[in-house]
Design a protein around this motif. Sequence first.
Motif, PDB file in Angstrom:
ATOM      1  N   ASP A  84       1.326  -1.015   0.325  1.00  0.00           N
ATOM      2  CA  ASP A  84       0.059  -0.143   0.089  1.00  0.00           C
ATOM      3  C   ASP A  84       0.701   0.786   0.105  1.00  0.00           C
ATOM      4  N   GLN A  85       0.453   2.566   0.179  1.00  0.00           N
ATOM      5  CA  GLN A  85       1.347   3.857   0.208  1.00  0.00           C
ATOM      6  C   GLN A  85       2.531   3.703   1.479  1.00  0.00           C
ATOM      7  N   LYS A  86       1.862   2.849   2.501  1.00  0.00           N
ATOM      8  CA  LYS A  86       3.038   3.315   4.026  1.00  0.00           C
ATOM      9  C   LYS A  86       3.697   1.628   3.517  1.00  0.00           C
ATOM     10  N   TYR A  87       3.314   0.506   3.543  1.00  0.00           N
ATOM     11  CA  TYR A  87       4.620  -0.507   3.280  1.00  0.00           C
ATOM     12  C   TYR A  87       4.038  -2.206   2.273  1.00  0.00           C
ATOM     13  N   LEU A  88       5.438  -3.111   2.084  1.00  0.00           N
ATOM     14  CA  LEU A  88       5.083  -3.270   1.653  1.00  0.00           C
ATOM     15  C   LEU A  88       4.949  -4.733   2.386  1.00  0.00           C
ATOM     16  N   TYR A  89       4.187  -5.356   1.800  1.00  0.00           N
ATOM     17  CA  TYR A  89       4.238  -6.877   3.023  1.00  0.00           C
ATOM     18  C   TYR A  89       5.007  -7.560   2.493  1.00  0.00           C
ATOM     19  N   ILE A  90       5.444  -8.573   3.101  1.00  0.00           N
ATOM     20  CA  ILE A  90       5.605 -10.141   2.034  1.00  0.00           C
ATOM     21  C   ILE A  90       4.326 -11.680   3.487  1.00  0.00           C
ATOM     22  N   ALA A  91       4.385 -12.257   2.260  1.00  0.00           N
ATOM     23  CA  ALA A  91       4.010 -14.053   2.675  1.00  0.00           C
ATOM     24  C   ALA A  91       4.957 -14.722   1.937  1.00  0.00           C
ATOM     25  N   VAL A 176       5.525 -10.460   6.966  1.00  0.00           N
ATOM     26  CA  VAL A 176       6.779  -9.043   7.240  1.00  0.00           C
ATOM     27  C   VAL A 176       6.406  -8.053   6.934  1.00  0.00           C
ATOM     28  N   LYS A 177       6.584  -7.122   7.429  1.00  0.00           N
ATOM     29  CA  LYS A 177       5.698  -5.754   7.186  1.00  0.00           C
ATOM     30  C   LYS A 177       7.498  -4.779   7.050  1.00  0.00           C
ATOM     31  N   ILE A 178       7.488  -4.423   5.924  1.00  0.00           N
ATOM     32  CA  ILE A 178       8.386  -2.942   5.600  1.00  0.00           C
ATOM     33  C   ILE A 178       7.674  -2.508   5.388  1.00  0.00           C
ATOM     34  N   PRO A 179       8.498  -1.149   6.042  1.00  0.00           N
ATOM     35  CA  PRO A 179       7.551   0.224   6.107  1.00  0.00           C
ATOM     36  C   PRO A 179       8.382   0.620   4.750  1.00  0.00           C
ATOM     37  N   LEU A 180       8.165   1.214   3.479  1.00  0.00           N
ATOM     38  CA  LEU A 180       8.057   2.227   2.785  1.00  0.00           C
ATOM     39  C   LEU A 180       9.256   3.525   3.217  1.00  0.00           C
ATOM     40  N   SER A 181       9.177   3.410   4.041  1.00  0.00           N
ATOM     41  CA  SER A 181      10.315   4.911   4.737  1.00  0.00           C
ATOM     42  C   SER A 181      11.870   4.427   4.536  1.00  0.00           C
ATOM     43  N   GLN A 182      11.842   2.503   4.910  1.00  0.00           N
ATOM     44  CA  GLN A 182      12.742   2.976   5.614  1.00  0.00           C
ATOM     45  C   GLN A 182      14.098   1.640   3.770  1.00  0.00           C
ATOM     46  N   LEU A 183      13.400   1.605   3.357  1.00  0.00           N
ATOM     47  CA  LEU A 183      13.625   2.002   1.412  1.00  0.00           C
ATOM     48  C   LEU A 183      14.351   3.197   1.152  1.00  0.00           C
ATOM     49  N   LYS A 184      14.905   2.796   0.234  1.00  0.00           N
ATOM     50  CA  LYS A 184      15.320   3.966  -0.828  1.00  0.00           C
ATOM     51  C   LYS A 184      14.796   3.490  -1.960  1.00  0.00           C
ATOM     52  N   PHE A 185      13.693   4.597  -2.832  1.00  0.00           N
ATOM     53  CA  PHE A 185      13.488   4.665  -4.255  1.00  0.00           C
ATOM     54  C   PHE A 185      13.148   6.153  -4.969  1.00  0.00           C
ATOM     55  N   GLY A 186      12.852   6.144  -5.746  1.00  0.00           N
ATOM     56  CA  GLY A 186      12.627   7.832  -6.186  1.00  0.00           C
ATOM     57  C   GLY A 186      11.544   7.327  -6.777  1.00  0.00           C
ATOM     58  N   LYS A 187      10.798   9.527  -7.590  1.00  0.00           N
ATOM     59  CA  LYS A 187      10.166   9.202  -8.075  1.00  0.00           C
ATOM     60  C   LYS A 187       9.393   8.466  -9.401  1.00  0.00           C
ATOM     61  N   LEU A 230       4.429  -2.332  -8.647  1.00  0.00           N
ATOM     62  CA  LEU A 230       4.627  -0.721  -7.515  1.00  0.00           C
ATOM     63  C   LEU A 230       4.640  -0.038  -8.053  1.00  0.00           C
ATOM     64  N   ILE A 231       2.726   0.016  -8.448  1.00  0.00           N
ATOM     65  CA  ILE A 231       2.628   1.851  -9.296  1.00  0.00           C
ATOM     66  C   ILE A 231       2.007   3.052  -8.136  1.00  0.00           C
ATOM     67  N   ASP A 232       2.990   3.958  -8.456  1.00  0.00           N
ATOM     68  CA  ASP A 232       2.119   5.099  -8.109  1.00  0.00           C
ATOM     69  C   ASP A 232       2.654   5.278  -6.318  1.00  0.00           C
ATOM     70  N   ILE A 233       3.220   4.785  -5.840  1.00  0.00           N
ATOM     71  CA  ILE A 233       3.799   4.219  -4.682  1.00  0.00           C
ATOM     72  C   ILE A 233       4.528   5.940  -4.480  1.00  0.00           C
ATOM     73  N   GLU A 234       4.505   7.086  -3.742  1.00  0.00           N
ATOM     74  CA  GLU A 234       4.597   7.726  -2.630  1.00  0.00           C
ATOM     75  C   GLU A 234       6.341   7.407  -1.952  1.00  0.00           C
ATOM     76  N   PRO A 235       7.624   8.183  -2.541  1.00  0.00           N
ATOM     77  CA  PRO A 235       8.789   8.317  -1.607  1.00  0.00           C
ATOM     78  C   PRO A 235       8.195   8.836  -0.495  1.00  0.00           C
ATOM     79  N   GLN A 236       8.366   8.126   0.990  1.00  0.00           N
ATOM     80  CA  GLN A 236       8.577   8.197   2.520  1.00  0.00           C
ATOM     81  C   GLN A 236       9.431   9.238   2.665  1.00  0.00           C
ATOM     82  N   LYS A 237       9.432  10.153   3.594  1.00  0.00           N
ATOM     83  CA  LYS A 237      10.492  11.229   3.607  1.00  0.00           C
ATOM     84  C   LYS A 237      10.388  10.795   4.418  1.00  0.00           C
ATOM     85  N   GLN A 238      11.591  10.205   5.872  1.00  0.00           N
ATOM     86  CA  GLN A 238      12.046   9.547   6.701  1.00  0.00           C
ATOM     87  C   GLN A 238      11.881  10.201   8.147  1.00  0.00           C
TER      88      GLN A 238
END
Length: 911
Positions: A84-91, A176-187, A230-238
């Motif tokens: 979603d816009q805040k997290y990546l979920y892995i099973a 696993v739930k990984i906040p997108l703020s902990q990852l680095k990616f461009g726009k 991964l469509i239209d996810i916004e970079p998360q400023k930490q």
Amino acid sequence: MKQLFQFLVFFIFSFFLNAQDSLSVVTKRIYTTKPLNGAEAPAIDGLINEQSWDLVDWAGDFIENQPDENTAPSQQTKFKILYDQKYLYIAYRCYDTEPDKIEKRLSRRDGFAGDWVEINLDSYHDKRTGFSFTITASGVKGDEFISNNGNNWDGSWNPIWYTATNIDDEGWTAEVKIPLSQLKFGKSKEQIWGLQVNRRFFRAEERSVWQRIPQDAPGWVSEFGELHGLIDIEPQKQLEIQPFVVTQYDTFPEEEDNPFRDGDEFKLNGGLDAKIGITNDLTMDLTVNPDFGQVEADPAAIALDGFQIFFREQRPFFVENKNIFDYRFANGQDNVFYSRRIGRNPQGSAGSNPFLEGRDGVNSSSVNDEFLDVPVNTTILGAAKFSGKTKDGWSIGILESVTSREIAKIEDAAGNKRETIVEPLTNYFVARAQKDFNERNTFIGGIFTATNRNLGDIINIDYNNPDTDETSELVGIRENNLNFLRKSAYTGGLDFRHNWKERKYFLEGNIVTSHVEGSKESIAETQESLTHLFNRVDADHVKVDPDRTSLTGTGGKILGGKTGGGNWRYEGGVFWRSPELELNDIGFLRQADDIRQFTNVRYLFLKPTKWYRRGDINFNQFTTFDFEGNYNRIQYGLSGNISYINNWWTEIEYIHKPRIFTNTILRGGPRFRFNEENIAVLFFGSDRRKKFSFTMGHVNSWAQQNNFAFQRYVLRFNYQPFNAFSLSLNPEFEINPNKTQYVTETDFNGTPRYITARIDQQTLSASIRLNYNINPNLTIQYYGQPFISRGTYTDFNYVNDPISKDLDNRITLFNNNQISFADDQYSIDEDLDGSVDYTIDNPDFAFVQFRSNLVLRWEYIPGSEIFLVWSQGVTGSGDPKDHLFRGLDNQILDQQPENTFLIKATYRFVL
């Protein structure tokens, strides 16, 4: 030198032209994820039973990577990814036909014990770096930052993320739930990331992967599959703020009349750490008054060659993202940036006493009826680090730190007090940048560092002078004792690397230039230091200039080779360090005035057989010269290691050194020769997966005419009687005799005399570790190390012909009529005229030390911790004539230790 260069060029390019390419053709796999789109997010409980998981398909069909690459694994694995816009979920679903045999070993974070599964994400998609998230079957987290295409895994990276596991009839599962703020990616509209999922099946010591990576691949990250969708996810400023508070209580032996050693001391301290996402790619790390009280103590060490000892960085602020700042420009540990310089031990001395190591935070001693209170470490007032990597391939790192002026307090028996500055206010700055291009196959980069010291107010304060007070800038009764420090130091460098033919071949190089400035005294001391030795009596290319106030030097390397494809790997190159190169204000440089050619050739056994899993054989060679053209060394080495089918292993090595000359052993004296040396190394060990495992090893070095020798015996035990508890014991014993150990330089009738002697040195040490895991977030860890080293000197001699091949011509022994011993001093009547020509202080020594840390760490919520720490230390000087174990009994077991009790609490606010 011309022939050497021709050989190097021929060697590199003949391999490039004739190498056989045998990389397997591998199809890149793609996993397409989907967004939750308003569906309820999965609950992270290890049970994959939420309807939201039905939005995406399972990905499976894993392939074995180790030991038998490109075959079906013993057990299959599959995974799903949502976002979603805040997290990546892995099973994960990790199948196991015998679930009761799943290994659920507990460990501290990043322990990677037992069965585990991990995801690697190259969110920059630069094919060189990535983020790794590992979860064990017992629920222990592991997280690492991957760099250098998988050749470096940095476990100091500790992001906030969430996970849970469960064991059932089919094996085990994890969420696993990984906040997108902990990852680095461009726009961008759609993100495309590199993706790999890797599983360890513990019982078979087997690794299986989603994206096949052949054993002859040139790297790890460059071979990943891809994550799409991964469509239209916004970079998360930490934005994370982590204040901390520390209470510390020290106890130590009370010394009568010493006002600084009254038996105990209490401290209360606090500070702040913060992470601020300037962009999603770039992060600002801040620390104010940092505390590293929970960091493990450095291992004890002693160096008789006079060179500085390299210690690895363990402080969290400097360890994180250290790969971005790394600039190893030559070989070994030489680096333009060595973060241990920041917060170092104060470099000045108080009174006539050199530093004696004391309890953490304070060094107190008594010399010449004066009591000294000297800080052990320089206080870091604050530091800021701006680092990260942008989507278009820029790696950027900027570090700024200020350390305080440190003052030693001095009081004599009459109560007279004064202070002297032992470290000035200092500013450290580092800037590092690299740019990827050519489809990430090439990068160029640069580095700049600056060290500036405030030496303008280096004065001493005499409290007994009625004309001065504590804030006065007037000179006290002692001369300035920091005039040996350089006022400023600057370094700059450029580096590059180019890969081609699917990254199988590479060419890389760098160049470094340094410039230091200071008083005539400081630059003269730099010229005469062991790193440079411009005062060498037989050197024509360097000479001490007492009027210089600056020094400028260069260094660098050029090398190329083959890193992938088939069974062969090789590299060759040259590096140099000019006599004037100086990096030790903020970098690490052991020795300048060096040119080295080197070659490495390696053959890999990639396919397992009935009796081994994998192995390799390596040949290496190097030669060294100084800038005067002296041919100093040549060395050949042949080594190999093998992992047997039962997971036992063996490592063996043989080194031959037919030529050994050194410019440094006589500390400014002439170039000196050692006899031809041979070294044999044998290490072997049992299966590390077992509850009990061991390593045994022996290093044996010998030289012609018994010039010197070295024997090292290593025994390592690891035992984990049950999942929550493990212990290790690593004793080592070393014997190091040498007939020409340097003692001192003296004068005989106007002629320099370089005195050496036979030393019989023995060293005994043992590191002890205990780990008890109450649960994955609550651990108790103990580390202890007793260390004893003693050396006794006999057969004193002076250097006669320093470069003679025959040891008997190289030195001249003193006979019994020439040397006598009394009052802890040797008297030499060299010309036998009945009068003493010179004296030598007794160089025998016995150094004894014990250090330990007991740490309870509780991560009570992700990212927030409480530490309870008990540190203990004893340092002493024993009797060199005693047996090593007697020194242990007298100087450690019978001594009152110094103790530090510390409570540190942190809380991480994520905004």
